[in-house]
Every structure is written in C-alpha cells, then in structure tokens.
Scaffold this active site. Structure first.
Site: not given
Length: 127
Positions: A32, A35
């Site tokens: 991600c 993230c």
C-alpha cells in the site's frame, strides 16, 4: 517504538499490557503506497508520544485481526484505551485507495486514513 502485531493473542496481550495508556493501531499492508508514506510519520509519533503505545498490524499477515476489526481499506488507524476501542480514525476522501484485494488503480470514494495531522489531533484528544 511501534510494536508489530502478528495475531489475535499477541494483540490482546498488547492491549492488556497497555493498561490505562492510549493505544494507537495502524492496520496497513506492505503493498500500500499511502501506508508506506505514513509509516515514518507514525513511527516518529511513537517516539514523540512516549505515554502512548503504538502498534502495526499487516492485514495480509493477520487476516483474523483485520476481519475482527472490520478493516476495509488501508491504512486505517484505531485507538484503544483499557482494551476497548475509542474511535476509528478514517476520513472519506476521493482517492486511489489501497483495497486489501490489491487493487491500486481504481478511483473510488473510500475510507482512507493517511492524514497525519488528523491522527495527531486524535492522539492528543484521547491521551
């Protein structure tokens, strides 16, 4: 310091060990993009706010935790106090979000939590 949590037993033990301290948990995934961008900020907060406990759960490695805490998008931050959830930190945003299924390119309205300023506001509110 950010504790990496791998399963439900480890998570429950972490919450119990926190006692009355605020616990901030980041649910994320290695693939991600948001993230990856928020993690250094999250780690810096763990150094700055010594009276708060910080943890990370990789949703792909801890699927039971992700399902139990109803994680639909990453990153998602949840706050706990005395082993109980205080608030779900997320915001509605038009974005290219990271779904747990791995889709990285579909523009959608989704709950995304890569907002460091808002996260810090919530930490200060519940400390």
């Amino acid at each position: 310091m950010v504790q990496n949590i791998k399963d439900m037993d480890e998570f429950k033990a972490f919450l119990k060990a926190a006692g009355n301290k605020l616990v901030v948990v980041e649910f994320s995934a290695r693939w991600c993009g948001p993230c990856k961008r928020i993690y250094p900020v999250f780690h810096a907060m763990s150094v700055q706010y010594r009276s708060v406990m910080f943890a990370n759960v990789d949703v792909d490695n801890a699927r039971e935790l992700a399902q139990t805490y109803q994680i639909k998008a990453v990153p998602t931050f949840q706050l706990f106090k005395q082993t109980k959830k205080v608030t779900l930190f997320s915001r509605i945003k038009r974005a290219i979000c990271c779904y747990r299924s791995g889709s990285l390119s579909e523009p959608i309205f989704e709950l995304c939590g890569a907002d460091a300023k808002k996260l810090e506001e919530k930490i200060r509110e519940f400390m």
